[in-house]
Design a protein around this motif. Structure first.
Motif, short mmCIF file in Angstrom:
data_model
loop_
_atom_site.label_atom_id
_atom_site.label_comp_id
_atom_site.label_asym_id
_atom_site.label_seq_id
_atom_site.Cartn_x
_atom_site.Cartn_y
_atom_site.Cartn_z
N ARG A 1 0.57 -1.12 -0.08
CA ARG A 1 -0.63 -0.25 -0.10
C ARG A 1 1.56 1.12 -0.28
NH1 ARG A 1 -3.49 -0.27 5.25
NH2 ARG A 1 -4.49 2.16 4.02
N THR B 1 1.27 4.50 -2.64
CA THR B 1 1.50 5.87 -2.56
C THR B 1 2.41 6.40 -3.06
OG1 THR B 1 1.96 5.80 -0.50
CG2 THR B 1 -0.57 5.59 -0.67
N LYS C 1 1.93 10.60 -2.98
CA LYS C 1 0.79 11.15 -1.54
C LYS C 1 0.70 10.23 -0.61
CE LYS C 1 -1.92 12.51 -5.17
NZ LYS C 1 -4.25 12.67 -5.74
N VAL C 2 1.71 10.65 -0.43
CA VAL C 2 2.32 9.20 1.22
C VAL C 2 1.56 9.92 2.16
CG1 VAL C 2 3.88 8.48 2.69
CG2 VAL C 2 4.18 9.10 -0.24
N SER C 3 0.92 9.26 2.98
CA SER C 3 0.20 10.41 4.31
C SER C 3 1.31 9.76 5.59
CB SER C 3 -0.83 9.78 4.64
OG SER C 3 -1.35 7.85 4.77
N THR C 4 0.74 10.45 6.73
CA THR C 4 1.27 9.99 8.30
C THR C 4 1.31 8.75 8.22
OG1 THR C 4 1.55 12.48 8.33
CG2 THR C 4 2.25 11.05 10.05
N ILE C 5 -0.19 8.62 8.42
CA ILE C 5 -0.41 7.00 9.16
C ILE C 5 0.03 6.24 8.20
CG2 ILE C 5 -2.84 5.80 9.37
CD1 ILE C 5 -4.72 8.81 9.57
N LEU C 6 0.02 6.05 7.22
CA LEU C 6 -0.08 5.01 6.29
C LEU C 6 1.43 4.70 6.14
CD1 LEU C 6 -0.27 3.10 4.18
CD2 LEU C 6 -0.27 4.36 2.28
N SER D 1 3.31 5.60 9.03
CA SER D 1 3.74 5.25 10.23
C SER D 1 3.43 3.33 10.73
CB SER D 1 2.72 5.84 11.28
OG SER D 1 2.60 5.17 12.66
N VAL E 1 9.07 12.61 1.63
CA VAL E 1 8.27 13.70 2.43
C VAL E 1 9.27 15.38 3.40
CG1 VAL E 1 6.41 12.26 3.71
CG2 VAL E 1 8.69 12.17 4.45
#
Length: 627
Positions: A491, A495, A500-505, A507, A541
């Protein structure tokens, strides 16, 4: 073609599979005799030979449909897939004297050329533009796109010429404005260089020549080759003389660019691939910056398949999962280079795809048997390799033991008897005990002590048991834990592609990496992939120190699976060097650049800079930091 293959009787398939160099002619004759009586075969031959049908039936609607799919992929940024759809559209598009048909074909050629430009395939882009101009000389976009490709190659005089022609043919105001802007950029650049466009072009050629002489001349090679025959592989190639590492062994133009079924039976066709680096013509190549996040993407090198061709001598080189030669392409020209010292008379062998370190023995042999109908008995499959043991293995449950625990997929024949006695051959999938490469002896002993200590040739430890101390790990729970972790890593990888790397993903991916580290063996490829993906994510990031730590961890594992001078390590060092430059760590960056330069020179010789323009950008940035 697949339908024809499915019609071949099982007994004939078996004869083909069991063919040797002695009975291959008779086997091929039997196959041809079978096909000649087959109506489906006659139909395929008619379609192949009919000039109105070419490789497939001409159909404007099908051509437009494939073209539209190519446009959609191009708009979404999937240029490789767009290229594939445009190529499919060209197969369907009719090519007659009708201007409407010619315009359609020319348009598809220009669309495909634009995709190639985005992929950095500049010479191929120019070739398609030439075809479009030949079909429809008044097509302004073809001249404009070719001018853009010439500009990317720094052939400014040619670019200015094409922009002027495009400007004279362009009918729309927006189009004329765009071309004028491009033309002005070219002219201003030449003025800044101090002189006319002609002098600018000469200065550029001098710069190109100094950077990579392969732009101007073809690298000579003087390796004498001879055709040999071996009992295991039949015909092959070798040299009567010793060959030094990085020597250009052979170069060849394609014998044919189209492959039909009979050709596939009698000779090996080769996929023409080009190396694509995300930054070769992208952010870094244009801006020269590494400090901003948008310009600090670590370079990913991937192969882009652009065609299939037959090479008369190239088809004679046999496969090895531990190849001693490397193939690459400049446009359609095949180049073969030695990657190690090769004594006189030793077979010259390339990889058909799978290599030691990339896949384990079972995976390699299954792929080769499925695609090429032979059971590989190369040097890589006839000896015990560290990577075949650890690539998908779990670690021992004892914290003080570094041993591996084989998962059930490694064992080919599955079931054990009541005493857990398992033939050594069942572990590695071959029919005999395997020798061990000297330089891997100590490492294998450390992770799989029992494999080297069974004096009677039988392994009394089955799946789930540590090969060093014999401790048991529950495979079912281990598989369940790692399956979820691998899914989270995939996953994250998706991304990264979309940026589009999210902080939640991120982590979740870190927790998954930790779980893999605590379950899989330290040399597992799943762990290496997780570290690599985390490196790319942290780079996106702007966390370059963390990115460097994860990239370094990935390289340390890959060095165990492959070897320190393998091209895979060179690709990873390219990523590492760009991160180190982003951190302004000049000594570390120079060390990585020098090392990857040595690896790329081993595999690509003087053509390395041409195939990987990003190398020059890395050195340029390093020189800036040194000032």
């Amino acid at each position: 073609m697949e339908k024809l293959k499915s019609l071949i009787p099982i007994n004939l398939k078996q004869r083909i599979f069991e063919s040797t160099s002695e009975n291959l002619p008779s086997t091929c004759s039997s196959l041809i005799e079978f096909f000649l009586t087959l109506p489906e075969f006659q139909r395929v031959v008619r379609e192949l030979s009919d000039p109105e049908m070419a490789l497939c039936r001409k159909n404007v609607a099908s051509a437009l449909d494939s073209k539209q799919k190519g446009n959609e992929c191009f708009s979404s940024g999937d240029f490789s897939k767009a290229l594939s759809f445009y190529t499919q559209a060209l197969r369907f598009a009719p090519m007659n004297v009708d201007d409407i048909d010619n315009k359609l074909v020319a348009t598809i050629y220009v669309n495909r050329a634009t995709s190639m430009h985005k992929l950095g395939l500049l010479e191929e882009c120019i070739r398609d533009c030439n075809r479009a101009v030949g079909l429809f000389p008044h097509y302004a976009k073809a001249w404009y796109r070719r001018g853009k490709a010439y500009a990317s190659l720094k052939k400014y005089e040619d670019a200015i010429c094409d922009f002027n022609v495009a400007l004279s043919m362009e009918g729309s105001l927006d189009g004329k404005s765009r071309i004028k802007d491009e033309l002005e950029i070219m002219l201003n650049y030449c003025k800044r260089k101090g002189g006319t466009s002609s002098s600018c072009n000469k200065e550029n050629e001098k710069d190109l020549c100094s950077r990579d002489r392969s732009y101007m001349t073809v690298e000579p090679h003087q390796i004498k080759l001879q055709c040999i025959s071996t009992s295991a592989k039949g015909r092959g190639m070798s040299s009567p003389n010793n060959i030094d590492p990085a020597s250009l062994v052979h170069s060849e133009e394609p014998f044919a660019a189209l492959v039909i079924l009979i050709s596939q039976i009698k000779v090996n066709s080769m996929a023409i691939v080009h190396m694509k680096s995300l930054d070769a013509y992208g952010a870094l190549g244009q801006s020269g910056k590494l400090s901003a996040i948008e310009d600090a993407l670590i370079s990913n090198v991937e192969q882009v398949r652009v065609g299939q061709a037959i090479y008369s001598k190239g088809s004679l080189f046999n496969h090895s999962c531990q190849p001693n030669i490397h193939t690459y392409f400049l446009s359609r020209t095949l180049f073969i280079r030695s990657t190690e010292f090769i004594p006189a008379g030793v077979p010259l062998e390339l990889s058909y795809g799978p290599q030691v370190g990339q896949w384990d023995l079972r995976e390699r042999q299954q792929l080769l048997e499925d695609q090429y109908s032979f059971k590989c008995q190369c040097s890589g499959c006839s000896q015990l390799n560290l990577s075949d043991i650890v690539i998908h293995a779990f670690q021992c449950v004892r914290p003080d033991c570094f041993g591996v625990v084989l998962n059930s997929s490694v064992v080919k024949h599955g079931k054990l008897d009541a005493s857990c006695v398992h033939d050594f051959a069942a572990i590695d999938g071959l029919e005999r005990a395997l020798p061990v490469v000297k330089h891997e002896q100590d490492t294998i002993d450390k992770v799989a002590h029992l494999l080297l200590k069974q004096s009677d040739g039988l392994l009394r430890v089955g799946p789930g048991y540590c090969l060093t101390c014999g401790s048991y790990r529950d495979l079912e729970s281990s598989f369940a834990a790692t399956k979820k972790a691998v899914t989270n890593i995939k996953r994250l990888q998706a991304t990264i592609i979309s940026k589009k790397v999210s902080t939640i993903l991120l982590s979740d991916a870190l927790k998954s990496r930790d779980l893999l580290r605590s379950t899989m063996h330290a040399y597992s490829k799943d762990v290496a992939q997780a570290e690599d993906n985390l490196a790319e994510a942290f780079c996106l990031v702007g966390e370059f120190q963390l990115a460097m730590n994860h990239c370094t961890a990935s390289i340390e594992i890959l060095e165990k699976l492959y070897h320190k001078d393998h091209i895979v390590i060179g690709n990873e060092l390219m990523k590492l060097a760009s991160i180190q430059l982003s951190l302004h760590d000049l000594p570390a960056a120079l060390s990585s650049i020098n090392r990857l330069d040595a690896i790329f020179s081993l595999y690509y010789g003087s053509h390395a800079a041409r195939l990987f323009p990003y190398l020059e950008n890395l050195r340029r940035e390093a020189n800036k930091l040194a000032l």
